[in-house]
Write a protein that holds these residues in place. Structure first.
Motif: not given
Length: 228
Positions: A1-3, A13-17, A213-219
């Protein structure tokens, strides 16, 4: 887990729904699937709605498919929504949850407007800056990777007022200039300004958020405060 911070670049994080569904369940909203393969959530008074519409292949904002549509009605039996707000996948679920909590707490979801400056005041109080070219209608984060702006709305943003020249709030994150957007949001003209402000304030919150997980474009733009 990343903060991580900033929140506006943390993705969903792929869990919006799931996360928004949990928020609405905690608020006591009812949910049922529709014939369009969407999930419709309605508040106990029938005046507020939130629909997960990604599976129905809706229109796009900033090149991204819309995932959630929020709406409000003046009467539960009304066929037409007074206003709508749209959010693509990738939007931080914390910001959308805070908006829904504010919407649920409102006595009347379609009336009672604060001044438009309320929207910009909210993120500016948390470190965002006014756009030099549009100081009264736009603000952005200090890293210039996210913006909230009042302007002409894109097509397909529905409001009870049918006039084509209405102004509405839009927000988006662009981790790298010229690269695809990470997420986009659009509020129709009738959305009360204090609700948009609740969303903007949450976006600008300095509180770290947890992500697997972290967005690739924003890492390259994210700060990992701690791992756990």
């Amino acid at each position: 887990m990343y903060w991580v911070t900033p929140r506006h670049l943390a993705g969903d994080d792929g869990v919006l729904a799931e996360r928004i569904g949990d928020t609405l369940a905690d608020l006591g909203w009812r949910m049922w699937p529709t014939a369009r393969n969407t999930l419709l959530h309605v508040s106990p008074d029938g005046l507020r709605g939130a629909e997960w519409i990604l599976a129905s292949h809706p229109f796009q904002l900033g090149g991204l498919p819309v995932a959630w549509q929020l709406s409000a009605r003046s009467h539960a039996a009304s066929a037409m929504a007074e206003w709508n707000a749209y959010f693509t996948a990738g939007v931080p679920h914390e910001a959308l949850s805070d908006l829904l909590i504010a919407l649920d707490a409102r006595e009347a979801p379609d009336t009672g407007f604060e001044r438009p400056e309320t929207v910009l005041d909210a993120p500016i109080a948390r470190g965002w800056i006014r756009d030099v070219d549009r100081p009264h209608t736009a603000a952005m984060d200090p890293g210039l990777s996210a913006c909230i702006s009042l302007g002409m709305l894109p097509p397909l943003i529905e409001d009870a007022d049918p006039r084509p020249d209405l102004m509405g709030w839009q927000a988006w994150a662009e981790p790298v200039v010229g690269a695809p957007n990470l997420w986009c949001a659009s509020f129709s003209a009738g959305v009360p300004h204090d609700l948009v402000a609740a969303f903007a304030a949450s976006l600008a919150s300095p509180v770290p958020v947890p992500r697997l997980t972290l967005p690739e474009s924003a890492q390259g733009r994210l700060t990992v405060v701690r791992r756990g």
